[in-house]
Design an enzyme around this catalytic site. Structure first.
Site, PDB file in Angstrom:
ATOM      1  N   GLY A  44       3.033   1.281  -2.449  1.00 40.10           N
ATOM      2  CA  GLY A  44       2.621   2.661  -2.152  1.00 40.10           C
ATOM      3  C   GLY A  44       1.437   2.717  -1.198  1.00 40.10           C
ATOM      4  O   GLY A  44       1.397   3.536  -0.277  1.00 40.10           O
ATOM      5  N   CYS A  45       0.478   1.831  -1.411  1.00 38.46           N
ATOM      6  CA  CYS A  45      -0.725   1.820  -0.568  1.00 38.46           C
ATOM      7  C   CYS A  45      -0.395   1.368   0.858  1.00 38.46           C
ATOM      8  O   CYS A  45      -0.983   1.841   1.816  1.00 38.46           O
ATOM      9  CB  CYS A  45      -1.798   0.938  -1.196  1.00 38.46           C
ATOM     10  SG  CYS A  45      -2.333   1.586  -2.801  1.00 38.46           S
ATOM     11  N   THR A  46       0.563   0.464   0.967  1.00 33.64           N
ATOM     12  CA  THR A  46       0.996   0.002   2.288  1.00 33.64           C
ATOM     13  C   THR A  46       1.682   1.152   3.032  1.00 33.64           C
ATOM     14  O   THR A  46       1.376   1.416   4.200  1.00 33.64           O
ATOM     15  CB  THR A  46       1.949  -1.202   2.158  1.00 33.64           C
ATOM     16  OG1 THR A  46       1.224  -2.275   1.540  1.00 33.64           O
ATOM     17  CG2 THR A  46       2.466  -1.643   3.514  1.00 33.64           C
TER      18      THR A  46
END
Length: 157
Positions: A44-46
């Site tokens: 998700g952060c990527t």
């Protein structure tokens, strides 16, 4: 503690990727986006970082810079930034003081287990250093576009 729209943005000064430092004072007179993400190089952060990276040219065109913040160590952040060639600064707030000041340190729950973690949240801060817009509990798809639309409206006002 939690901030609301219209509040003065809590002060910060943190080390960031590529040997940079980011601080509220450093953005004086310029609007910017400050977003909090749970952990470098997770799916998700990527996706979120890459979406902001994609939006950088349009945001830059309206004079908006982006800063990502997590509690990761600088070494993990540097690796993440290099792996995805992220041009905007990713800041490290290991002690969590900035994360807490913005109300992004929250109780979460996974598989019935409660724990403390970073709420994926974004703050649009205006040129006067006030919080113009807040997104909490962010879902990544379409988020960078929503932030860009709000930033464009802010730039026109």
């Amino acid at each position: 503690m939690s901030v609301t729209e219209g509040d003065k943005a809590p002060s910060f000064d943190m080390p960031a990727s590529s040997g940079r430092r980011v601080s509220l004072a450093g953005f004086k007179g310029r609007p910017f986006v400050l977003y909090f993400y749970p952990k470098a190089d997770t799916p998700g952060c990527t996706k979120e970082a890459c979406a902001f990276q994609e939006a950088l040219p349009q945001l830059g065109h309206i004079g908006i810079e982006v800063v990502g913040v997590s509690k990761d160590k600088m070494s993990a952040i540097e690796k993440f930034a290099a792996k995805y060639d992220l041009k905007f600064p990713l800041a490290s707030n290991e002690d969590g003081t900035v994360v807490e000041a913005y109300g992004a340190w929250v109780e979460k729950s996974m598989y019935g287990r409660k724990y403390m973690g970073i709420d994926r949240s974004t703050f649009l801060i205006d040129a006067a250093g006030r919080i113009a817009r807040i997104w909490r509990g962010v879902k990544v798809p379409g988020h960078a576009k929503a932030v860009m639309d709000a930033a464009s409206a802010l730039a026109r006002s």
